[in-house]
Design a protein around this motif. Structure first.
Motif, PDB file in Angstrom:
ATOM      1  N   UNK A 246      15.351  -6.096   6.675  1.00  0.00           N
ATOM      2  CA  UNK A 246      14.149  -6.903   6.928  1.00  0.00           C
ATOM      3  C   UNK A 246      12.882  -6.290   6.319  1.00  0.00           C
ATOM      4  N   UNK A 247      12.950  -5.023   5.951  1.00  0.00           N
ATOM      5  CA  UNK A 247      11.782  -4.322   5.407  1.00  0.00           C
ATOM      6  C   UNK A 247      11.222  -4.961   4.126  1.00  0.00           C
ATOM      7  N   UNK A 248      12.081  -5.431   3.188  1.00  0.00           N
ATOM      8  CA  UNK A 248      11.546  -6.035   1.960  1.00  0.00           C
ATOM      9  C   UNK A 248      10.627  -7.231   2.209  1.00  0.00           C
ATOM     10  N   UNK A 249      10.868  -7.983   3.301  1.00  0.00           N
ATOM     11  CA  UNK A 249      10.024  -9.148   3.598  1.00  0.00           C
ATOM     12  C   UNK A 249       8.578  -8.710   3.816  1.00  0.00           C
ATOM     13  N   UNK A 250       8.415  -7.679   4.645  1.00  0.00           N
ATOM     14  CA  UNK A 250       7.054  -7.218   4.942  1.00  0.00           C
ATOM     15  C   UNK A 250       6.444  -6.472   3.755  1.00  0.00           C
ATOM     16  N   UNK A 251       7.291  -5.788   2.970  1.00  0.00           N
ATOM     17  CA  UNK A 251       6.786  -5.116   1.767  1.00  0.00           C
ATOM     18  C   UNK A 251       6.254  -6.129   0.762  1.00  0.00           C
ATOM     19  N   UNK A 252       6.975  -7.220   0.574  1.00  0.00           N
ATOM     20  CA  UNK A 252       6.548  -8.262  -0.367  1.00  0.00           C
ATOM     21  C   UNK A 252       5.256  -8.932   0.120  1.00  0.00           C
ATOM     22  N   UNK A 253       5.220  -9.209   1.438  1.00  0.00           N
ATOM     23  CA  UNK A 253       4.013  -9.824   2.014  1.00  0.00           C
ATOM     24  C   UNK A 253       2.808  -8.896   1.868  1.00  0.00           C
ATOM     25  N   UNK A 254       3.043  -7.602   2.048  1.00  0.00           N
ATOM     26  CA  UNK A 254       1.976  -6.613   1.903  1.00  0.00           C
ATOM     27  C   UNK A 254       1.434  -6.578   0.477  1.00  0.00           C
ATOM     28  N   UNK A 255       2.339  -6.640  -0.492  1.00  0.00           N
ATOM     29  CA  UNK A 255       1.935  -6.618  -1.896  1.00  0.00           C
ATOM     30  C   UNK A 255       1.063  -7.826  -2.246  1.00  0.00           C
ATOM     31  N   UNK A 256       1.496  -9.004  -1.806  1.00  0.00           N
ATOM     32  CA  UNK A 256       0.712 -10.214  -2.055  1.00  0.00           C
ATOM     33  C   UNK A 256      -0.650 -10.125  -1.364  1.00  0.00           C
ATOM     34  N   UNK A 257      -0.641  -9.590  -0.150  1.00  0.00           N
ATOM     35  CA  UNK A 257      -1.859  -9.447   0.640  1.00  0.00           C
ATOM     36  C   UNK A 257      -2.863  -8.526  -0.059  1.00  0.00           C
ATOM     37  N   UNK A 258      -2.360  -7.419  -0.591  1.00  0.00           N
ATOM     38  CA  UNK A 258      -3.235  -6.455  -1.264  1.00  0.00           C
ATOM     39  C   UNK A 258      -3.912  -7.069  -2.483  1.00  0.00           C
ATOM     40  N   UNK A 259      -3.136  -7.778  -3.300  1.00  0.00           N
ATOM     41  CA  UNK A 259      -3.690  -8.372  -4.528  1.00  0.00           C
ATOM     42  C   UNK A 259      -4.720  -9.451  -4.195  1.00  0.00           C
TER      43      UNK A 259
END
Length: 588
Positions: free
Chosen positions: A175-188
């Motif tokens: 489940x970690x990749x879901x939050x990692x991907x969301x974090x990346x989009x959020x940062x940009x």
């Protein structure tokens, strides 16, 4: 808006910021160590809890329970001490760094040529030197080190999970990749949003600064409603820029919370199944440990996203500040010639100049002022009179020609040496929010209060100053608002006189004062021009009758030269100007 708005992190810019921590290297490493200790203590807690449940409680070992409880207390104390050291010294480092950057920025601004300030907003420059600096400080106090500490927690937590139970770890990592991907989009997305926020903050500051400074004009011309509507528009844009960041936060954090809760639920469910099926009998302590480790893995990730916002806002602010620091807009001070005092010979030889490249203001003017002479320059508005002063002080560089003082090109002089020998009394006198004495001496340690008082008596200004509450210690407030325009002019004359210049320039010094102040100024003028080279730019022609020479300008050209009597006899431009002014005064 910056070109790199889609870039989540600018490594080059960050390296440049880190370079400012070199004088505080010991503190930098100390904060880094505190971050590592915080991560270590955070990881120890779930391990101790697991051991308490699986060994001490299950084995009914009271001594082990006591020992592990004491161990938890030690870990807690270690966390408190590390957190205290981290918070204080991270903030101390941030404040120290921005202090150094702010000093460099102000020194840079002091060296800028006037053209830079002509094209820059005062409000924006104030924002860069104050608000943006605080954002840069937050990079160290709330951004970089917190992110490092949280990343360490995550890495160590992941390793501990694998060590304790690799099957449960796989559930977490799935489940970690879901939050990692969301974090990346959020940062940009937040990088773009915060760039917009900083732009709107600058616009807001600039608008407010200008309107407060020009409030008298706003009220005189009943512009309150119009300016209020403009402010409402700017404020709306400012609000919308901030709401964009709120919207991104509103989307990201619930997603992160749902994923975290879902992971905990799956761990409890799968661990419970193992216990029911008797696959693992010591699963209770493991589940407790995993719940705490998931929090150490997911919560820092959410915090990293939040702290990354702080880091990005600081980076955007740093980018704006460094743009000013990298601006090459200063007068080249390559001259080495220094003079204790000028003789006072001034010569303009075929000087051409324009504030804009395609708009020439001076069209090849030539004239000479001999040492000790008083030369007046007259002409209509926009003729180029004040430009001559700006060029003589090297506030701007000429396009072609030559300006010399005592036979030496002004470019050959060391800039402080040139300007320290020239005193200027402007039409619009600027006074600082300080005492009269400090406004006269400009805090020059070589000018004492006694020198100021003697100079004031010499030019007839002492009586007016002594009549004020506190005399020379009277605070004139911002821009000298506590004084009349005539009184401000008298202070400017005294400021010029105590500096003991070789060359004196008076720019429209009596154009906007009352009759009494004008008489005092005329007496002061006679005194301070005596025995030194003086250039007088005059609006009232009656004040320059005694000038040794009068230069008449029109549209950037010298059209006439001579004494007052000679020019009247010519019946030309000066004569017409004088007669028109004389008739206007008679009618008045």
């Amino acid at each position: 808006m910056d070109k790199d708005t889609g870039k989540a992190f600018d490594t080059r810019l960050f390296k440049r910021l880190i370079a400012y921590t070199k004088p505080y290297r010991l503190t930098f490493y100390g904060v880094a160590l505190a971050a590592i200790l915080l991560s270590g203590f955070a990881i120890l807690t779930p391990l101790i809890v697991k051991k308490i449940i699986d060994d001490a409680i299950k084995g009914s070992d009271s001594q082990m329970l006591l020992n592990l409880t004491i161990a938890m207390l030690v870990v807690l104390i270690g966390q408190v001490i590390s957190q205290l050291a981290f918070n204080y010294y991270a903030n101390w480092l941030g404040e120290s760094v921005i202090k150094d950057i702010r000093i460099n920025l102000f020194k840079k601004m002091l060296s800028f040529r006037m053209k830079y300030f002509d094209n820059s907003s005062l409000g924006v420059l104030v924002t860069r030197a104050v608000a943006d600096m605080q954002r840069i400080g937050e990079i160290f106090s709330q951004g970089f080190f917190v992110i490092v500490a949280d990343l360490l927690k995550m890495v160590v937590a992941a390793i501990i999970m694998l060590f304790i139970n690799w099957k449960l770890s796989l559930i977490v990592f799935a489940l970690l990749p879901i939050i990692l991907y969301a974090t990346r989009l959020f940062q940009k997305a937040m990088k773009v949003a915060f760039t917009e926020v900083r732009a709107e903050v600058s616009n807001l500051n600039s608008f407010v600064q200008e309107r407060i400074t020009g409030m008298k004009i706003v009220q005189l011309f009943t512009r309150e409603k119009i300016e209020s509507n403009k402010f409402r528009e700017i404020n709306e844009k400012h609000k919308n820029a901030w709401l964009k960041t709120v919207w991104y936060n509103s989307i990201f954090f619930p997603i992160a919370e749902i994923v975290s809760s879902l992971t905990v639920g799956l761990i409890v469910w799968y661990g419970g199944l193992q216990n029911v099926a008797n696959i693992s009998t010591d699963i209770a302590g493991t589940i407790f440990a995993f719940i705490m480790l998931i929090d150490l893995l997911f919560r820092p990730l959410r915090q990293i996203a939040d702290k990354f916002n702080t880091l990005q806002m600081g980076m955007v602010a740093a980018n704006r500040v460094f743009k000013i620091l990298d601006t090459d807009s200063h007068i080249q001070n390559v001259g080495t010639y220094e003079s204790g005092a000028f003789k006072g010979d001034i010569k303009f030889n075929n000087v051409r100049f324009g504030y804009l490249e395609d708009e020439e203001v001076l069209h090849g003017i030539s004239f000479e002022v001999k040492a000790g002479e008083t030369v007046a320059i007259v002409g209509s508005t926009g003729a180029g009179k004040s430009t001559i002063i700006n060029l003589l002080n090297r506030f701007y560089e000429i396009n072609s020609g030559e300006i010399t003082v005592d036979g030496v090109d002004i470019k050959e002089y060391n800039l402080p040496s040139l300007r320290s020998n020239i005193a200027v009394v402007l039409q619009d006198v600027f006074l600082f929010a300080d005492t009269i004495a400090n406004n006269i001496s400009l805090k020059n340690p070589e000018i004492s209060v006694n020198d100021i008082e003697n100079a004031a008596k010499a030019i007839g200004v002492d009586t007016f100053i002594s009549s004020l509450p506190g005399g020379y210690e009277y605070n004139v407030k911002e821009r000298g608002t506590m004084l009349s325009s005539g009184q401000r002019q008298l202070i400017a004359f005294l400021r010029a006189y105590v500096s003991n210049p070789s060359i004196l320039i008076l720019d429209e010094a009596t154009s906007s004062v009352d009759t009494y102040s004008e008489q005092l100024i005329q007496l002061a003028t006679d005194k301070i021009t005596q025995g030194r080279t003086s250039i007088v730019i005059a609006h009232r022609l009656a004040t320059i009758k005694k000038a040794d020479k009068i230069i008449v300008m029109d549209a950037g050209n010298i059209v006439e030269t001579g004494t007052h009597k000679q020019l009247l006899k010519k019946g030309g431009y000066y004569s017409n100007l004088y007669e028109a002014q004389f008739l206007a005064e008679e009618v008045a």
